[in-house]
Design an enzyme around this catalytic site. Sequence first.
Site, PDB file in Angstrom:
ATOM      1  N   HIS A  99      26.121  36.945  14.619  1.00  9.62           N
ATOM      2  CA  HIS A  99      27.412  37.340  14.053  1.00  9.62           C
ATOM      3  C   HIS A  99      27.781  36.365  12.941  1.00  9.62           C
ATOM      4  O   HIS A  99      27.471  35.173  13.007  1.00  9.62           O
ATOM      5  CB  HIS A  99      28.483  37.339  15.143  1.00  9.62           C
ATOM      6  CG  HIS A  99      29.760  37.990  14.723  1.00  9.62           C
ATOM      7  ND1 HIS A  99      30.691  37.355  13.928  1.00  9.62           N
ATOM      8  CD2 HIS A  99      30.259  39.233  14.973  1.00  9.62           C
ATOM      9  CE1 HIS A  99      31.710  38.169  13.712  1.00  9.62           C
ATOM     10  NE2 HIS A  99      31.468  39.313  14.330  1.00  9.62           N
ATOM     11  N   GLU A 169      28.038  44.095   9.208  1.00 11.23           N
ATOM     12  CA  GLU A 169      29.421  43.650   9.131  1.00 11.23           C
ATOM     13  C   GLU A 169      29.625  42.845   7.851  1.00 11.23           C
ATOM     14  O   GLU A 169      29.296  41.655   7.806  1.00 11.23           O
ATOM     15  CB  GLU A 169      29.769  42.765  10.334  1.00 11.23           C
ATOM     16  CG  GLU A 169      29.842  43.494  11.650  1.00 11.23           C
ATOM     17  CD  GLU A 169      30.599  42.685  12.687  1.00 11.23           C
ATOM     18  OE1 GLU A 169      31.604  43.178  13.209  1.00 11.23           O
ATOM     19  OE2 GLU A 169      30.191  41.545  12.952  1.00 11.23           O
TER      20      GLU A 169
END
Length: 254
Positions: A99, A169
């Site tokens: 992430h 993302e």
Amino acid sequence: MTPGIRPLVAGNWKMNGKGESLTELRAIAAGLSSDLGRKLDAVICVPATLLSRAAETLEGETVGLGGQDAHFKTSGAHTGDISPEMLKEAGATHVILGHSERRTDHHESNKLICAKTEAAWAAGLVAIVCVGETASERKAERALDVIGDQLSGSLPDGVTAENTIIAYEPVWAIGTGLTPTVQDVRAAHAFMREQLIERFGAKGAHLRLLYGGSVKPSNAAELLGVADVDGALVGGASLKAADFLAICETYRNL
């Protein structure tokens, strides 16, 4: 959406949630126990402190449970870290790796994420591997180059649709309320699919590609309807069952 690929909506609670938050988890499971749950898969990635209790809450339910990071070693002198085997024992089925908040806050490299991914597979976990560009990289028209480098460096050779999910993302869209245009999302996902097929062949054609970054009920239909977007990685909106389920409801009409 990609024909033949079952959608997945994954929630990332990040560093949020204590015992009382399990009420929201119960509500999510209840909402997906109806016919809605037959239209998609769902996973909630909770803080490590909640994993065991969340596993008890979700026992017998169709909702998967995920961790938010894992070390690449099975055990050892790594204070504060958690191994994939520990996540598995606590009840996890999935784990988020790479992430942008880990890449930035903890300076995680593609090489490290690749090692973590292999370790997750060895423990029997599905790896949700995240990629995405920063605002400055997009402004410099380097978004696809960055995504390509992250895919190439973060994914081991053993990728299959069963052991890996990719989440795009854009860093500048996470938690900001900003979202890229539909055209930008389409271009990023088409590029990822192309790169994955080039490297992994038919296996790359069947990988689930999620979009993440300020996904909420008001924009879910627009984003989830884009070609090669096979679901969402949801941050803040996954903390409330009503919002998460509203995003899932989008699949009734897609």
